[in-house]
Design a protein around this motif. Structure first.
Motif, PDB file in Angstrom:
ATOM      1  N   THR A 295       0.568  -9.022 -11.733  1.00  0.00           N
ATOM      2  CA  THR A 295      -0.220  -8.547 -10.586  1.00  0.00           C
ATOM      3  C   THR A 295      -0.916  -9.720  -9.893  1.00  0.00           C
ATOM      4  N   GLY A 296      -1.377 -10.662 -10.680  1.00  0.00           N
ATOM      5  CA  GLY A 296      -1.992 -11.850 -10.099  1.00  0.00           C
ATOM      6  C   GLY A 296      -0.979 -12.651  -9.296  1.00  0.00           C
TER       7      GLY A 296
ATOM      8  N   ASN B  27      -5.622  -4.044   0.492  1.00  0.00           N
ATOM      9  CA  ASN B  27      -6.909  -4.494  -0.069  1.00  0.00           C
ATOM     10  C   ASN B  27      -7.251  -5.897   0.422  1.00  0.00           C
ATOM     11  N   LEU B  28      -6.242  -6.697   0.575  1.00  0.00           N
ATOM     12  CA  LEU B  28      -6.470  -8.092   0.960  1.00  0.00           C
ATOM     13  C   LEU B  28      -6.603  -8.249   2.477  1.00  0.00           C
TER      14      LEU B  28
ATOM     15  N   LYS C 193      -0.538  -1.433  -1.642  1.00  0.00           N
ATOM     16  CA  LYS C 193      -1.973  -1.174  -1.720  1.00  0.00           C
ATOM     17  C   LYS C 193      -2.739  -2.485  -1.852  1.00  0.00           C
ATOM     18  N   MET C 194      -2.218  -3.390  -2.670  1.00  0.00           N
ATOM     19  CA  MET C 194      -2.861  -4.693  -2.821  1.00  0.00           C
ATOM     20  C   MET C 194      -2.914  -5.425  -1.478  1.00  0.00           C
TER      21      MET C 194
ATOM     22  N   GLU D 294      -0.613 -11.262  -5.943  1.00  0.00           N
ATOM     23  CA  GLU D 294      -1.706 -11.672  -5.073  1.00  0.00           C
ATOM     24  C   GLU D 294      -1.486 -13.111  -4.588  1.00  0.00           C
TER      25      GLU D 294
ATOM     26  N   LEU E  11       6.169   7.577 -13.672  1.00  0.00           N
ATOM     27  CA  LEU E  11       5.042   6.981 -12.956  1.00  0.00           C
ATOM     28  C   LEU E  11       4.987   7.516 -11.535  1.00  0.00           C
TER      29      LEU E  11
ATOM     30  N   PHE F 298       5.770   0.790  -8.156  1.00  0.00           N
ATOM     31  CA  PHE F 298       5.256  -0.576  -8.114  1.00  0.00           C
ATOM     32  C   PHE F 298       5.264  -1.142  -6.700  1.00  0.00           C
TER      33      PHE F 298
END
Lengths: 371, 371, 371, 371
Positions: free
Chosen positions: D50-51, D85-86, D81-82, D54, D317, D75
């Protein structure tokens, strides 16, 4: 070998004269009594199971003593050889390697020994080379029926903690065990459980002994120590293995082995491979030995399976060399590991061109789902 | 115990009839020859060093044979006791536990044995209980000078791979070793290195033997196998330990032990504690045994140090119980570990109120910096 | 790093959506609250401590925000650099790298900021590069005295679980921690403990964030889970480390570090080496930084000690490069390990030809015996 | 997780400023280049995958930038979504979770973006939630065909080292990877492989970044170091995992995964369970996602299998929660382990009363024998 046991072993060795060691030793000695199902003493040698065979003999017998041994397979034959090496006179009850000890013949033989020259009867509970068990209570009953004073010495190296075994209740005088099968440890520990009668016999026994003598061992053990350097790291592993067996419950351990063994036999039947033991009451729950058809060599099959699937099966030993291979299903083993193992055998049979029925794995799974 | 060795041990046990095993066995057997410095055979028993003591005796001697044993301390006394347990007749060359074997007395004694009744001479190279070594070449010279055929049996359990030892060149007949000292392993392996003369003697030896017999072992070893289940996981560890010794170079290993031992003795002198060995030519490089002053008990000191600093020192054994403690400086040990150990002893002496000179650690460091 | 922790880590990774994982996560999160001494939330990032620095900033601040940072050494400088990288405007309270944060100057500075432009104050509790601590309660008092709303952000990467630290009682808003020092783990976990005020500020913070955002993390943590794959194996290790700290008692852990640090300073005084911190109230109990005399290079000394004694000391960092080396005495460290460490330094100084007083180890031992 | 990797990890953490560390870092960085099949740089973050997601975004983009993301499953949705967020503006190419990225639609969409507002295209190579792959060369071709300058960002977290992947040849700008799938490590490392174009874009990117910034990382990496504390112990594991992949040969690794995946699909067909991906050209070789029939819940099946056979399957999921379960067959996995896994599923279906065809394991074995 379970990870928990391997990790328990790889710790720094503590001082075998410390109180921490005494605690470890007591946990191991007490735990082993419950495994052998005996209130009497148990000793642990820093040796393999073969050493425990020697301990059973040198502590109870004297040079030239006559002992009776059942030929049930390769390991019974090796034990016989050891007894002769040690200067004992061994009468062998010959066998076909497909049956356990014959209690009726034993009773007859002992009745014929009115002079009580036979000092001990040697039986292998579970013949690792054939996957055949001997009925120990029946053997004891035969000795009793003959009113014969011979000691009963039993090897449980590959049955202990896999199949029911009751040292005290079954009237065994010396039980021999090892660390590397049902106890899920590396090899390197040998065990003896002894009856009061065996200890008494030990006092008169004149075979030379020092490393394997019970006397000093029992004396030191009583305080939690050993008369010489013990195999401390394997004792760490033994303590952990005993905890695992206790957590599962020994009766559940036996049931698990019985289920996995029966599933294996279902597969064998589907494949049409002949089992080594002829009497279904004597099937082992630790391992299953199967003949390959005439004209094929089990070593070729095993080599192919090792090469292709990285799975190691048991070799044919002694008279079964080339003729029978062995599937182990003992210790820390579960249903899916068995499925993988049987799949390896089934694919191996196919790849080796060995004629066989299909659906062995399926038959095993069907039994496991229903059983 | 080095991490590398512990981690080598905790792997799954491979089949001891496989070719991978044969490779492992050969690496171990060959490596041990170079450790013993012998071109002749070496055997490895799945037993502690005590088992290797027994193997040395039962493979070379017969019931009632006379052997000569030097009393150099606790362990020589235990070996003597074992020999008697096995039915041998032991003549003990009494000692004060502060000297090694006296070669001059030996020569005299052997010259007096014109009938050559003495079959073997038993010597402990490094007495673990006293930190005193015996001069093995001098012992051999004495036997030769007396033109006596007795076998020379030497225990190197706590000197092997710590101090110079040359089985072949020094004319030893059977060398006994164990895994748990200089080889940096847990206990559980016993070694014998044998001369051709010892093997020859073995053919006539009539002490009963099976587990510890050389014959089948050598035969199986020749192909890379064992006649019975070996202690496979400890063999993994042995292979790794042999690699570590080879990487450092065995001569460097000896030098390291010599340096650390001398530094320890410098500290002991500064403390004013009396060393057990009286002859400085016989100081051990594996461990140092030191008397506590009259009126003090070494057990109290050791208990305090264990409790306060979590450091375990060696107990006074046998006649030295309560009187002398032992500092081990063998195996995988370096200068800073020694400094920590000596600091623990120095602080322990202070806390226990034992009169002693200051500056023991300082003296050791001074030597290590200059040496 | 303690063996118990390393062994906890090397197990198979469990499913991070399973109930076993939830139990692990809760044990870690609850345990960390008691380590930070806070009833409030703690978050654990699968990142090094540097990531936790970033989390403290991006969750509480917005682009262009002004923050005040104390320059206490190399790590405070790196944190400042990070804040600038993230678009914050950093006012640095310059320092000489030999003192902690100056609370009086802070109070003055904040009083001058009547517009409350300063959003946060960044302080390193224990500067790893200088072995100097900052008085966090005094810093808090200064902020309060100035009646200033700035958040207090504190880095405890090298003090947490070594020295007293009270997140709640001391009024810290965000505490930053890492796994690799007092928690005795490998690097790879970063921690934030947060005050209610910090969480409130987080809701208005507009720095972009995703991996390091608190919101989803707290939400998932509440159920024992993580919003993305956590570093499960390090959490195994954390759980074990927390158990070890609890067994010893955190107050005892602090006392142990204080004793070992004072013993190190006694040695330093005997050697005549100057300590980096000038104020004895600010000495670190985690590590000690010592200058080498003019004309010598600490790197040479460290290289020699590494080569000769296989011991790794801390390098001079930033402005102290070449001038000061660091002795760590934190984590799973005891008196004899310290004695070995100091012996290595003392011998190293001698071998490097660096002028120094003798008897540093002696002085340390004397203190340890009496203290 | 292979034992070799776990054991590599559990060693003491070395100083990340030492030359030994530089050697470790270089081995890891070079090895990863060959895994990504790129001559360009690779960076390794002490974070989970996940990092690395980013890092791919913050190093190439600026606030408000428009990016295009394919919705291929759970995924891809999280990555979207990330990005939001950014502070990025994400256009989602909606999908049915049963197909990979649609290159034709992409080409059309990009052609429509004549202002070149779209800065990047985000694609998940192997959707872990659906077992569906996207055709990356086709995606690249579409971008090229549209003569569009958008960067191509690809997530390979669950495909790297399992299926063919060619960062350079396929024209990917940033590839994202993680440690916990094909690399057989615990989670805790995140990877980026970058094109020259991505690095160039990075220089203009204005999203705030520090922990995840490429610049300082590449600078430090060039000398074998890291700009902050790395996850040293996982790097030990990575080096070992890279050795294992090299020993097997990466092409053989891909073939093995392809074989095991096809065998799994044969079993699925025999059971009559519908696969999630609809296009057989997009089947994943890492894992297989299967629907349970209407009226059944995959969670119940998984719970039963976990309880009864101690085997953990992947949960449904996001949109597939309750509807589809996942069988992983990636990493250190072989034919017999697959047989055990499929046996567990087949028995589980039976025990759960889920209607299914018999003979799934048989079908898999048949394929493996013939294939």
């Amino acid at each position: 070998m379970p990870d928990r046991v391997l990790r328990a072993i790889d710790h720094a060795t503590i001082d075998h004269r410390s109180s921490d060691f005494a605690e470890l030793a007591r946990a191991c000695l007490d735990g082993m009594k419950s495994i052998f199902q005996t209130p009497g003493p148990v000793v642990i040698f820093p040796s393999s199971g073969t050493g425990a065979w020697e301990a059973a003999l040198v502590n109870t017998l004297s040079a030239g003593d006559k002992v009776l041994a059942f030929e049930t397979g390769h390991f019974s034959t090796l034990w016989t050889k050891m007894a002769r090496n040690l200067g004992l006179s061994v009468d062998v009850m010959a066998g076909d390697w497909r049956h356990g000890a014959d209690a009726a013949r034993l009773e007859e033989r002992l009745k014929g020994d009115s002079a009580h020259e036979i000092r001990a009867v040697m039986v292998v509970h579970n013949e690792t080379s054939t996957g055949t068990t001997s009925n120990i209570p029946a053997v004891r009953k035969a000795i009793n029926a003959a009113r014969h004073p011979a000691l009963l010495l039993v090897d449980t190296i590959s049955s202990l903690a896999c199949m029911e075994y009751r040292h005290e209740e079954w009237g065994v005088d010396v039980t021999v065990g090892g660390s590397q099968k049902g106890l899920m440890l590396p090899p390197g520990l040998g065990f003896n459980a002894m009856s009061a009668k065996a200890i008494e016999a030990g006092k008169k026994s004149r075979l030379p002994k020092s490393f394997f003598q019970w006397g000093e061992m029992l004396e030191a053990n009583a305080k939690g120590f050993f008369p010489y350097t013990p195999s401390t790291n394997l004792l760490y592993g033994l303590r952990e293995a005993l905890r695992m067996l206790e957590e599962e419950g020994i009766e559940n351990v036996f049931k698990r082995h019985a289920r996995l063994a029966e599933a294996t036999r279902r597969a064998a039947r589907a494949w049409g491979l002949e089992m080594v033991p002829l009497n279904c009451a004597e099937y082992s729950n630790s391992l299953t030995a199967l003949f390959v058809p005439e004209g094929f060599n089990e070593a070729t099959l095993r080599a192919l399976i090792l090469e292709r699937f990285n799975m190691s099966l048991g070799a044919g030993l002694g008279k079964l060399d080339g003729r029978a291979f062995r599937i182990g299903h003992l210790g820390d083993f579960n249903e899916l590991m068995l499925a993988g193992t049987l799949a390896g055998v089934e694919m191996g049979l196919e790849l080796a061109g060995i004629p066989h029925g299909k659906g062995g794995v399926d038959a095993a799974l069907q039994y496991l789902v229903e059983g």
